[in-house]
Scaffold this motif. Structure first.
Motif, PDB file in Angstrom:
ATOM      1  N   UNK A  36     -46.070 -16.726  44.321  1.00 30.52           N
ATOM      2  CA  UNK A  36     -45.151 -17.439  43.430  1.00 30.52           C
ATOM      3  C   UNK A  36     -45.082 -18.923  43.793  1.00 30.52           C
ATOM      4  N   UNK A  37     -45.274 -19.224  45.068  1.00 30.49           N
ATOM      5  CA  UNK A  37     -45.208 -20.608  45.549  1.00 30.49           C
ATOM      6  C   UNK A  37     -46.355 -21.445  44.982  1.00 30.49           C
ATOM      7  N   UNK A  38     -47.436 -20.807  44.564  1.00 35.35           N
ATOM      8  CA  UNK A  38     -48.563 -21.561  44.008  1.00 35.35           C
ATOM      9  C   UNK A  38     -48.138 -22.381  42.792  1.00 35.35           C
ATOM     10  N   UNK A  39     -47.235 -21.847  42.000  1.00 38.40           N
ATOM     11  CA  UNK A  39     -46.732 -22.568  40.828  1.00 38.40           C
ATOM     12  C   UNK A  39     -45.427 -23.298  41.106  1.00 38.40           C
ATOM     13  N   UNK A  40     -44.868 -23.054  42.276  1.00 40.91           N
ATOM     14  CA  UNK A  40     -43.553 -23.612  42.599  1.00 40.91           C
ATOM     15  C   UNK A  40     -43.559 -24.156  44.026  1.00 40.91           C
ATOM     16  N   UNK A  41     -44.060 -25.356  44.220  1.00 41.95           N
ATOM     17  CA  UNK A  41     -44.164 -25.916  45.579  1.00 41.95           C
ATOM     18  C   UNK A  41     -42.799 -26.353  46.122  1.00 41.95           C
ATOM     19  N   UNK A  42     -42.182 -25.478  46.892  1.00 43.30           N
ATOM     20  CA  UNK A  42     -40.879 -25.790  47.478  1.00 43.30           C
ATOM     21  C   UNK A  42     -41.105 -26.643  48.727  1.00 43.30           C
ATOM     22  N   UNK A  43     -41.101 -27.934  48.535  1.00 45.10           N
ATOM     23  CA  UNK A  43     -41.440 -28.876  49.604  1.00 45.10           C
ATOM     24  C   UNK A  43     -40.486 -28.750  50.792  1.00 45.10           C
ATOM     25  N   UNK A  44     -39.221 -28.505  50.513  1.00 43.69           N
ATOM     26  CA  UNK A  44     -38.219 -28.421  51.573  1.00 43.69           C
ATOM     27  C   UNK A  44     -38.432 -27.206  52.470  1.00 43.69           C
ATOM     28  N   UNK A  45     -39.316 -26.305  52.064  1.00 42.55           N
ATOM     29  CA  UNK A  45     -39.544 -25.082  52.839  1.00 42.55           C
ATOM     30  C   UNK A  45     -40.893 -25.096  53.559  1.00 42.55           C
ATOM     31  N   UNK A  46     -41.561 -26.231  53.577  1.00 40.68           N
ATOM     32  CA  UNK A  46     -42.905 -26.298  54.159  1.00 40.68           C
ATOM     33  C   UNK A  46     -42.908 -25.901  55.632  1.00 40.68           C
ATOM     34  N   UNK A  47     -41.903 -26.321  56.387  1.00 36.44           N
ATOM     35  CA  UNK A  47     -41.857 -25.949  57.810  1.00 36.44           C
ATOM     36  C   UNK A  47     -41.863 -24.434  57.979  1.00 36.44           C
ATOM     37  N   UNK A  48     -41.130 -23.756  57.128  1.00 37.59           N
ATOM     38  CA  UNK A  48     -41.081 -22.293  57.180  1.00 37.59           C
ATOM     39  C   UNK A  48     -42.440 -21.690  56.836  1.00 37.59           C
ATOM     40  N   UNK A  49     -43.119 -22.279  55.858  1.00 37.61           N
ATOM     41  CA  UNK A  49     -44.436 -21.772  55.462  1.00 37.61           C
ATOM     42  C   UNK A  49     -45.452 -21.949  56.595  1.00 37.61           C
ATOM     43  N   UNK A  50     -45.403 -23.095  57.256  1.00 40.59           N
ATOM     44  CA  UNK A  50     -46.325 -23.334  58.367  1.00 40.59           C
ATOM     45  C   UNK A  50     -46.054 -22.362  59.513  1.00 40.59           C
ATOM     46  N   UNK A  51     -44.786 -22.039  59.704  1.00 37.96           N
ATOM     47  CA  UNK A  51     -44.433 -21.089  60.762  1.00 37.96           C
ATOM     48  C   UNK A  51     -44.991 -19.699  60.465  1.00 37.96           C
ATOM     49  N   UNK A  52     -45.018 -19.322  59.190  1.00 38.27           N
ATOM     50  CA  UNK A  52     -45.592 -18.029  58.804  1.00 38.27           C
ATOM     51  C   UNK A  52     -47.070 -17.975  59.184  1.00 38.27           C
ATOM     52  N   UNK A  53     -47.778 -19.069  58.956  1.00 36.80           N
ATOM     53  CA  UNK A  53     -49.205 -19.112  59.290  1.00 36.80           C
ATOM     54  C   UNK A  53     -49.409 -19.055  60.800  1.00 36.80           C
ATOM     55  N   UNK A  54     -48.576 -19.764  61.538  1.00 38.02           N
ATOM     56  CA  UNK A  54     -48.733 -19.833  62.996  1.00 38.02           C
ATOM     57  C   UNK A  54     -48.399 -18.522  63.686  1.00 38.02           C
ATOM     58  N   UNK A  55     -47.547 -17.731  63.091  1.00 39.44           N
ATOM     59  CA  UNK A  55     -47.041 -16.510  63.723  1.00 39.44           C
ATOM     60  C   UNK A  55     -48.072 -15.386  63.631  1.00 39.44           C
ATOM     61  N   UNK A  56     -48.721 -15.075  64.761  1.00 41.04           N
ATOM     62  CA  UNK A  56     -49.723 -14.007  64.735  1.00 41.04           C
ATOM     63  C   UNK A  56     -49.083 -12.625  64.673  1.00 41.04           C
ATOM     64  N   UNK A  57     -47.753 -12.594  64.615  1.00 46.27           N
ATOM     65  CA  UNK A  57     -47.071 -11.331  64.371  1.00 46.27           C
ATOM     66  C   UNK A  57     -47.122 -10.933  62.907  1.00 46.27           C
TER      67      UNK A  57
END
Length: 734
Positions: free
Chosen positions: A659-680
């Motif tokens: 859903x984010x592909x059509x809706x770039x929530x810029x204020x949530x980018x830190x959270x998105x990067x954390x999802x990528x970094x988390x190998x859990x």
């Protein structure tokens, strides 16, 4: 150019074109640019005399023309032949693929489409891939071969490589001449007849200027906003000045003008002398959606329309093999319908009447089996009408009839309604070939069907069409055109210079053009080009554009404001949203963009607006504005919570991520990067999150995303799929 040549050398060093390829070189006088007819051996043998007449007509029209043929087994072989040809002749300006030339079904490149975002992991290859001839005309792109389609050997699946260029810049233009099999008859005779028609048209069109144009907007297009429809006439006057010198030179039609509209459209399509017919509509491979059910003034008419719609949907579900009673029960529950609602479901008279009424609302491919179309060129600004890989398709039906149509423009997949569909279309008024125009507005799904070398007589004698090839890198040439009296010539000059002049000096010039140009389409082009830089000048243009007098600029600016996400734009967005309700499509876009900003910042701007702009009954109005946005913000908050919630299964989290592909929530980018970094998190969640960030193309924070991706790929412990996605995301955002 250097990038293309280096790729050509690399490919030709590793693979040679099969010896079976036959190349007939140009004959006759030397021409400034060249063109290639690519065909299969059987089509060539069956249409040889017509193909040679077509070649001769092209050469008489200034194109040195090759004919290249083989029993092509894969698109790769065709591409290798084209690479080899371009290596030896860099003045190649275009190609046409005639007959049964294989189709590349492209994957991992949805960011190159305007709207297509089907899940490639969970849907069949045939549905989730994009049939695209960008495989042939974008020589700087690189692909991995996957496999051949099991049911249709004509189709081959390829995947865009992550570390190659991630934007479309075709090396030359292209088109398809492929016969729609369901039309019946002998396909070779029909292809030969078309080639003869295209060849003969060269003589007729040498003196034919663009002075008869029709534009039609179908039901549901751009939310049926009348202001969006009416305001485009500002652009059309710049694109086609000669069409506005008579009362009937330009016809601006809308589905509301008649119920049903299709018969008037058929009549207009058969009128001799039409140069260009543009359809802005919804579509399917074999359908043009024209009227829809429309608005009903009487209660009985509304009930009838509702019944027709439900009955039609139920019959369609049953035809797909679903049990009749289960389908009826499901619809009854969904719409709270009683059993008496379906009492006439099997009434044969009603079925016949409904079928006739529904059929009158739209245009179907089979209706052209005994009709002619006269416009020289037809644009289908619609989903799927250009699906040349199908056994029947609308765009093909328009060229394979005895009428005068020689080229159409259509899409193989769904297409974004709010894209700038008429960008550069006015170049046709200046003698630019249809293919050159299409190359300038390339998308993965957009294609020319028919003769891409078609061109009209120019308003004034010029060499623009060949200059797009011969003077591509000539800065002084394009600088000389910036003072042209024609909007599209200025726009073209800006586009070409944007590739040649450094951002530091060209960006301020673009902003000045946006501020001061007398042409709305040139100003629109300046805004689009500033978007490549995503700098302060771009943000200033967007801020100004939100209240632009040209609706299309205002709509694009409204969308870009959300795509950028810079809070400095919020006051302009909020003011336009509150004050500009009559621009229906702009307001819809503004409401979507507001949800991409932090909620507290939006509320603060709304408060400030009403403090600075006291008005009657402002408290009630303010409450209505806030309540109207509340659901949008709640929706965004719910999706962002699902993305980080590890208690949910991957399917639900990935759905929220997409859903984010059509809706770039810029204020949530830190959270998105954390999802990528988390190998859990699972590899699938991390990869999808990385891919979603590639859609933050205009984000004020995209630099942070690029830096993060580059740092992460240095981590050798990352899963290979994640590393590849991070490389691609960084490339897409650069």
């Amino acid at each position: 150019m250097k990038t293309i040549i280096s790729i050509i050398l690399a490919v030709t060093a590793s693979s040679a074109v099969t010896a079976a390829v036959v190349i007939d070189k140009p004959t006759g006088e030397i021409c400034p640019t060249s063109f290639a007819i690519i065909t299969d051996s059987m089509t060539y043998e069956a249409t040889r005399s017509s193909m040679l007449r077509y070649r001769d007509a092209l050469q008489n029209d200034g194109l040195a023309t090759y004919i290249i043929r083989d029993n092509w087994t894969t698109p790769s072989l065709v591409r290798e032949a084209l690479i080899d040809l371009y290596k030896s002749d860099s003045c190649l300006e275009g190609i046409v693929l005639v007959g049964d030339v294989p189709v590349a079904m492209v994957r991992n490149a949805q960011h190159m489409t305007t709207a297509f975002k089907m899940d490639e992991e969970n849907y069949p290859f045939i549905d989730s891939s994009v049939p695209s001839d960008r495989f042939y005309d974008c020589l700087d792109l690189e692909f991995r071969y996957l496999h051949q389609d099991e049911e249709n050997p004509y189709l081959h699946y390829y995947e865009l490589k992550e570390d190659c260029p991630q934007r479309l810049e075709p090396t030359f233009y292209s088109a398809r001449i492929r016969y729609p099999h369901l039309r019946g008859g002998d396909k070779y005779k029909e292809i030969a007849a078309f080639l003869d028609k295209a060849a003969a048209a060269k003589t007729d069109m040498a003196v034919d200027r663009v002075d008869r144009v029709v534009s039609f907007n179908g039901h549901g297009y751009n939310g049926d906003c009348l202001i969006a429809w009416m305001d485009e006439e500002k652009a059309y006057k710049e694109h086609f000045p000669e069409a506005f010198t008579s009362a009937t030179g330009f016809k601006h039609w809308n589905f509301r003008m008649l119920e049903p509209m299709k018969h008037r459209i058929f009549s207009e399509l058969e009128r001799p002398g039409i140069d260009l017919f543009m359809f802005h509509e919804h579509g399917a491979p074999t359908t043009q959606y024209i009227n829809g059910f429309g608005e009903a003034d009487k209660f009985d008419d509304r009930v009838r329309h509702f019944r027709q719609d439900i009955y039609s949907r139920v019959r369609r579900a049953i035809s797909k093999g679903n049990p009749r009673d289960e389908v009826i029960d499901a619809f009854a529950k969904e719409f709270n319908l009683t059993s008496t609602f379906f009492a006439d479901f099997d009434n044969s008279d009603l079925i016949a009447r409904d079928s006739s009424e529904v059929a009158a609302k739209d245009i179907y491919a089979e209706e052209f089996h005994d009709r002619v179309t006269m416009p020289r060129m037809v644009m289908f600004d619609a989903c799927y009408n250009g699906s040349f890989h199908e056994d029947d398709y609308i765009a093909g039906e328009y060229i394979f009839n005895p009428g005068a149509t020689v080229v159409t423009q259509g899409n193989t997949r769904n297409v974004l309604q709010d894209r700038w569909t008429i960008e550069m279309i006015g170049l046709l008024s200046h003698g630019v070939r249809a293919g050159q125009y299409n190359r300038l507005v390339a998308t993965l799904e957009g294609h020319m069907i028919g003769d891409p070398t078609m061109h009209f007589a120019p308003l004034q004698s010029n060499t623009l069409s060949s200059a797009l090839t011969l003077h591509r890198d000539d800065e002084s040439y394009w600088e000389s055109l910036l003072d042209s009296p024609y909007a599209d010539v200025r726009s073209l000059a800006l586009r070409m210079l944007s590739h040649l002049v450094p951002e530091s000096s060209f960006s301020p010039r673009l902003l000045e053009v946006f501020r001061s140009s007398p042409f709305c389409t040139t100003r629109m082009e300046a805004l689009k080009l500033l978007g490549v830089y995503s700098n302060d000048e771009f943000r200033e243009a967007v801020r100004m554009g939100i209240n632009d007098p040209y609706e299309r600029i205002a709509r694009m600016s409204a969308d870009l404001a959300g795509e950028i996400g810079d809070v400095s734009l919020l006051p302009a967005v909020v003011a336009a949203y509150i004050d500009g309700g009559e621009r229906q499509r702009v307001n819809y876009t503004l409401s979507n963009s507001l949800a991409l900003f932090p909620r507290e910042d939006v509320m603060r701007c709304i408060d400030n607006y009403y403090v600075m702009n006291p008005r009657y009954n402002f408290e009630e109005e303010k409450k209505a504005v806030i309540d109207g946005l509340a659901r949008t913000f709640e929706f965004a908050e719910d999706y962002n919570k699902r993305i980080v919630d590890k208690s949910l299964d991957d399917r639900k989290r990935i759905s929220a991520i997409r859903f984010v592909r059509n809706n770039p929530y810029h204020f949530n980018i830190d959270s998105y990067l954390a999802v990528i970094s988390d190998d859990g998190n699972s590899d699938a969640v991390r990869v999808n999150m990385a891919e979603a960030l590639g859609w933050f193309r205009y984000s004020s924070r995209k630099g942070e995303i690029i830096d993060y991706c580059r740092r992460m790929v240095d981590d050798t412990s990352l899963p290979p799929a994640l590393s590849a996605e991070l490389i691609q995301t960084a490339g897409r955002l650069q």
